[in-house]
Design a protein around this motif. Structure first.
Motif, short mmCIF file in Angstrom:
data_model
loop_
_atom_site.label_atom_id
_atom_site.label_comp_id
_atom_site.label_asym_id
_atom_site.label_seq_id
_atom_site.Cartn_x
_atom_site.Cartn_y
_atom_site.Cartn_z
N VAL A 92 -21.29 54.24 -59.34
CA VAL A 92 -21.82 55.29 -60.22
C VAL A 92 -20.74 55.77 -61.18
O VAL A 92 -21.02 56.07 -62.35
CB VAL A 92 -22.38 56.45 -59.39
N LYS A 93 -19.49 55.84 -60.71
CA LYS A 93 -18.37 56.24 -61.59
C LYS A 93 -18.24 55.25 -62.76
O LYS A 93 -18.03 55.67 -63.91
CB LYS A 93 -17.08 56.26 -60.79
N VAL A 94 -18.36 53.95 -62.48
CA VAL A 94 -18.26 52.94 -63.54
C VAL A 94 -19.41 53.11 -64.53
O VAL A 94 -19.22 53.07 -65.75
CB VAL A 94 -18.26 51.53 -62.93
N LEU A 95 -20.62 53.30 -64.01
CA LEU A 95 -21.78 53.46 -64.89
C LEU A 95 -21.62 54.68 -65.80
O LEU A 95 -21.90 54.62 -67.00
CB LEU A 95 -23.05 53.60 -64.05
N LYS A 96 -21.15 55.77 -65.24
CA LYS A 96 -20.97 56.99 -66.04
C LYS A 96 -19.86 56.81 -67.06
O LYS A 96 -19.97 57.31 -68.18
CB LYS A 96 -20.66 58.17 -65.12
N HIS A 97 -18.80 56.09 -66.69
CA HIS A 97 -17.68 55.91 -67.62
C HIS A 97 -18.12 55.15 -68.87
O HIS A 97 -17.77 55.53 -70.00
CB HIS A 97 -16.55 55.16 -66.93
N TRP A 149 -29.13 52.49 -67.97
CA TRP A 149 -30.30 51.63 -67.76
C TRP A 149 -29.83 50.39 -67.03
O TRP A 149 -29.20 49.51 -67.60
CB TRP A 149 -30.90 51.30 -69.12
N VAL A 150 -30.09 50.32 -65.73
CA VAL A 150 -29.53 49.25 -64.90
C VAL A 150 -30.63 48.62 -64.05
O VAL A 150 -31.70 49.18 -63.84
CB VAL A 150 -28.41 49.78 -63.98
N GLY A 151 -30.31 47.43 -63.56
CA GLY A 151 -31.16 46.75 -62.59
C GLY A 151 -30.37 46.52 -61.31
O GLY A 151 -29.13 46.50 -61.33
N ILE A 152 -31.07 46.35 -60.21
CA ILE A 152 -30.41 46.15 -58.91
C ILE A 152 -30.99 44.91 -58.25
O ILE A 152 -32.23 44.78 -58.14
CB ILE A 152 -30.57 47.37 -57.99
N LEU A 153 -30.12 44.02 -57.83
CA LEU A 153 -30.48 42.85 -57.04
C LEU A 153 -29.76 42.98 -55.72
O LEU A 153 -28.53 43.09 -55.68
CB LEU A 153 -30.07 41.57 -57.77
N ALA A 154 -30.52 42.98 -54.62
CA ALA A 154 -29.92 43.26 -53.31
C ALA A 154 -30.55 42.41 -52.23
O ALA A 154 -31.71 41.98 -52.34
CB ALA A 154 -30.06 44.75 -52.97
N SER A 155 -29.77 42.16 -51.20
CA SER A 155 -30.30 41.50 -50.01
C SER A 155 -31.16 42.50 -49.24
O SER A 155 -30.96 43.71 -49.34
CB SER A 155 -29.17 40.97 -49.15
N ASN A 156 -32.09 41.97 -48.46
CA ASN A 156 -33.05 42.85 -47.80
C ASN A 156 -32.64 43.26 -46.39
O ASN A 156 -33.50 43.64 -45.58
CB ASN A 156 -34.44 42.21 -47.79
N ASP A 157 -31.35 43.20 -46.10
CA ASP A 157 -30.90 43.68 -44.80
C ASP A 157 -30.86 45.20 -44.79
O ASP A 157 -30.89 45.85 -45.84
CB ASP A 157 -29.52 43.10 -44.47
N GLU A 158 -30.81 45.76 -43.60
CA GLU A 158 -30.90 47.21 -43.44
C GLU A 158 -29.78 47.94 -44.18
O GLU A 158 -30.02 48.95 -44.86
CB GLU A 158 -30.86 47.57 -41.96
N GLU A 183 -34.26 50.00 -63.99
CA GLU A 183 -35.39 49.25 -64.55
C GLU A 183 -36.12 48.46 -63.47
O GLU A 183 -37.34 48.40 -63.45
CB GLU A 183 -34.89 48.31 -65.65
N PHE A 184 -35.37 47.85 -62.58
CA PHE A 184 -36.01 47.06 -61.52
C PHE A 184 -35.10 47.02 -60.30
O PHE A 184 -33.88 47.21 -60.39
CB PHE A 184 -36.31 45.63 -61.99
N ILE A 191 -34.72 39.06 -64.27
CA ILE A 191 -33.38 39.31 -64.81
C ILE A 191 -33.30 38.92 -66.28
O ILE A 191 -32.78 39.65 -67.12
CB ILE A 191 -32.33 38.57 -63.98
N ILE A 192 -33.84 37.75 -66.61
CA ILE A 192 -33.73 37.24 -67.98
C ILE A 192 -34.55 38.09 -68.96
O ILE A 192 -34.11 38.38 -70.07
CB ILE A 192 -34.18 35.76 -68.03
N THR A 193 -35.74 38.50 -68.53
CA THR A 193 -36.62 39.26 -69.43
C THR A 193 -36.32 40.76 -69.44
O THR A 193 -36.91 41.49 -70.25
CB THR A 193 -38.09 39.05 -69.03
N SER A 194 -35.48 41.22 -68.56
CA SER A 194 -35.20 42.66 -68.50
C SER A 194 -34.43 43.10 -69.73
O SER A 194 -33.68 42.33 -70.34
CB SER A 194 -34.39 42.99 -67.24
N SER A 195 -34.61 44.36 -70.10
CA SER A 195 -33.90 44.91 -71.26
C SER A 195 -32.53 45.46 -70.90
O SER A 195 -31.70 45.70 -71.78
CB SER A 195 -34.74 46.01 -71.91
N THR A 196 -32.29 45.67 -69.61
CA THR A 196 -30.99 46.20 -69.21
C THR A 196 -29.91 45.14 -69.37
O THR A 196 -30.17 43.94 -69.24
CB THR A 196 -31.03 46.68 -67.74
#
Length: 732
Positions: free
Chosen positions: A87-92, A97-106, A127-128, A150-155
């Motif tokens: 979050v510090k990097v995003l604010k800097h 406007w960001v997207g998140i790709l994550a593994s589905n582990d707990e 965005e997603f 990912i390719i069609t996203s605007s972020t």
């Protein structure tokens, strides 16, 4: 996992619960580098036996709970700090406007929820959120959808959040190669394990802060593989150090048959994991040292070795791990916080594949949650290499462009808060920063500039003598004043002639003098309104006009009485003296004076700063105070004018060659017309033009009286003297 754990605890290849067959010293603690899920499984057994568990890989959020995991320590920060660092990097960089790709582990799902909450609290939007499974089959089924998203996203910024176990899926896909995207990665293994595509750019990775371990590279370079005959990976690792792309500090000189193009182990040596293992080993060693020293009661830790080893109980080591605090040879403080986490931060790495095939992993920033607030986050933008596709560096990632100063954000209906339109601030409001949600209302004495990004003092305006309108009115006032003075001079000079004597010479003098004062009182309306001038304006105007109209009324009554008195036996003859006419002037003027005094005593006029009447200006004007008193004064003047008009209208046909009643009728008609039209015009104008309208009404009505009553007489006196005779005046 459970079998391996029991083997460790029992000391046998076939672990038997609650049975120990160790040929060496007792097990003090376990240092592990397994995945987060496996670390939790291992902890479920180790805490039964109260063995300390030190991980140099797992930053699992759940394992910061000291109630559920009382014997767990780690030499990496909790991933809760990792979320804060992202979050510090995003604010800097202003990436909202960001997207998140994550593994589905707990653990990753929990981290995604924390990230989502903190990003939204800091003003950003997501965005997603795409997830993928560790199952190869499920991953391959969903990879096309993920790639298309990912390719069609605007972020332009995508956060990849997964642990080491999931990197095997990512590294063999082209997901990271989507053009025009900046990746923020939390898994350092994506750098260590080679990818098929070597064109990856714009990657920022959070890795545990690393240090150069003293003499470690020398040890790696010179160690003899023969010392580890049972390890099958040693030969491969040893051959990898022959690669010319390895750092010079660990590169070996090898024969041609030993060369390798595989960089895996070169990167492992330089990774943060090496330093994490180093910290884990030394932390445990210092804790054991402190425990044994306290048991022996001797400065020599091994003087009571036999007693200490035989009486070793694993859970007692926790006290020393909790209170651990020492300095490394690098001068770094090592201690665990209340959650069992090592108090270190993250390095921010910019990984770039160079045209010559080599990869550059440069430290471009850091985040240390344990540092003071202003020193916890640093980043060097100049050290980061950005893709040429970006129109600016660093790139911007926003759903909507920034709203410049002078505009505010208007959220689009049904869209995220970060998707908005920029609309101009309303009249009287400004925005002096970018992306303001609301505009700021300027103070009453200020107004927005043309761009509406700053409040500036309003222009102070009033009818002054310096402006063209004020100068014009001043000349007109002086002109009519002089005309009236000349007329008075003519009447004084020809005071003995019949036409001057007719209709009461004294009333004519009073009327001319009061008209001169009426013209002069208009000058009080010009200039900056002050307390005295505001009072004088209406009072002088009301009294002088009442004198003028009283004089006109007295002249009208005198005409009527004169014709009635010539009838035989009429008793009005004895009232034909000047005493009656003067009494009319005095009494009528006195009543107006009383009205003005009541006005002054109740709610007198006062200067007023009108800040809302005209855009961008402060109008200095006179407030009437009591609007009722103001209209009473005007109404009384209207009453005098109306009475004079009616009387003169009735007497206009009386037989006389010079019947003044005719001219009084015309003068009252002009006077009433001016003031009847004045009221709506006065109420519909603002500021200095309102004052100009009032001055015009005073001048026009005064000039009407002057012209209609005295101009015909002056014409006869100056141009037709033969008609200025008693014989002619009495001729019917």
């Amino acid at each position: 996992m459970y079998t391996a754990a029991m083997n460790i605890f029992s000391g046998m290849d076939t672990g038997i619960p609650n049975y120990s067959c160790k040929t060496s010293g007792p097990l003090g603690a376990v240092i592990e580098g397994i995945s987060a899920d496996q670390s939790i499984e291992f902890s479920s057994l180790s805490r039964i036996y109260h063995y300390p568990q030190i991980s140099y890989i797992s930053g699992n959020l759940v394992m910061s709970d000291t109630v559920k995991f009382p014997y767990f320590y780690r030499t990496v920060p909790s991933e809760l700090h990792l979320c804060a660092g992202i979050v510090k990097v995003l604010k800097h960089f202003g990436w909202t406007w960001v997207g998140i790709l994550a593994s589905n582990d707990e653990n990753s799902m929990r981290a995604v929820q924390i990230l989502k909450k903190e990003i939204e609290q800091s003003g950003g939007c997501i965005e997603f959120i795409e997830t993928f499974s560790q199952s190869t089959l499920l991953f391959l089924q969903n990879i096309d959808n993920i790639s298309n998203t990912i390719i069609t996203s605007s972020t332009k910024v995508i956060i990849l959040y997964c642990n080491r176990d999931y990197t095997e899926h990512i590294r063999y896909t082209n997901i990271l190669e989507a053009p025009g995207k900046v990746w923020i990665i939390t898994a350092e293994w994506l750098f260590i394990i080679p990818s098929y595509n070597v064109n990856r750019k714009n990657t920022l990775a959070f890795t545990v802060g690393r240090k150069n371990i003293p003499s470690f590279h020398k040890f790696v370079r010179e160690v003899n593989p023969a010392l580890f005959p049972s390890d099958l990976l040693i030969e491969t690792w040893w051959k990898d150090l022959c690669n010319h792309q390895c750092p010079k500090s660990i590169q070996r000189s090898c024969s041609s048959d030993e060369t390798s193009d595989y960089l895996l182990h070169c990167d492992i040596v330089n990774s943060a994991n090496s330093y994490n293992v180093y910290s884990a080993v030394y932390a445990l060693a210092h804790a054991l040292h402190d425990m044994i020293s306290s048991r022996s009661g001797n400065t020599n830790p091994w003087s009571g070795e036999s007693e200490s080893v035989l009486g070793f109980v694993p859970w007692k080591l926790h006290r020393y791990l909790r209170n651990l605090h020492f300095k490394t040879v690098l001068g770094e403080d090592i201690f665990f916080d209340e959650n069992g986490d090592l108090t270190i931060g993250y390095d921010i790495i910019n990984s770039v594949f160079l045209p010559n095939g080599t990869r550059s992993n440069d430290i471009v920033g850091s985040y240390n949650p344990y540092a003071p607030l202003e020193e916890d986050f640093t980043i060097n933008e100049r050290a980061i290499m950005w893709e040429d596709l970006f129109s600016q560096a660093p790139p911007q990632s926003r759903c909507s462009p920034s709203c410049l100063p002078g505009f505010r954000k208007l959220t689009r209906e049904g869209k995220a808060l970060c998707c908005y339109d920029c609309i101009r601030c309303s009249e009287g409001e400004v925005s002096n920063q970018t992306d303001m949600d609301t505009c700021i209302t300027c103070p009453e004495d200020q107004w927005p500039n043309q761009k509406r990004d700053a409040c500036i003092p309003k222009v102070i305006t009033f009818l002054s003598y310096e402006e063209s309108l004020g100068i014009t009115l001043t000349f007109i006032i002086i002109f009519f004043f002089l005309i009236t003075a000349v007329t008075l001079g003519i009447f004084i000079n020809y005071q003995g002639t019949p036409i001057v004597k007719a209709n009461n010479r004294g009333l004519s003098y009073i009327l001319l003098i009061s008209l001169m004062l009426c013209f002069l009182c208009s000058l009080i309306f010009i200039g900056r309104p002050e307390k005295v001038t505001c009072i004088l304006r209406q009072i002088v105007f009301g009294i002088t006009f009442s004198i003028s109209l009283s004089s006109v009324l007295a002249k009208t009554i005198t005409v009527v009485m004169a014709f009635q008195a010539i009838k035989p036996g009429n008793k009005l003859r004895k009232w034909m003296g000047s005493r009656v006419s003067n009494s009319i002037v005095f009494s009528c003027s006195l009543l107006q004076t009383l009205l003005c005094l009541i006005w002054l005593c109740t709610a007198p006029p006062f200067p007023y700063l009108n800040m809302r009447s005209e855009t961008g200006t402060i109008l200095i004007e006179c407030n009437e105070g009591s609007i009722v008193a103001f209209y009473c004064v005007l109404g009384y003047l209207g009453f005098l004018a109306g009475t004079s008009f009616i009387v003169a209208l009735l007497a206009r046909n009386l037989p006389d060659s010079f019947n003044e009643a005719k001219y009084i009728t015309f003068s009252m008609l002009v006077f009433c017309s001016v003031w009847v039209s004045f009221i709506p015009t006065y109420l519909s104008t603002k500021g200095k033009y309102m004052v100009a309208v009032e001055i015009f009404a005073i001048l026009a009505s005064s000039a009407g009286l002057l012209g209609c009553i005295f101009l015909p007489k002056c014409y006869i006196i100056l141009l037709r003297p033969e008609r200025n005779s008693r014989k002619y005046l009495t001729k019917t």
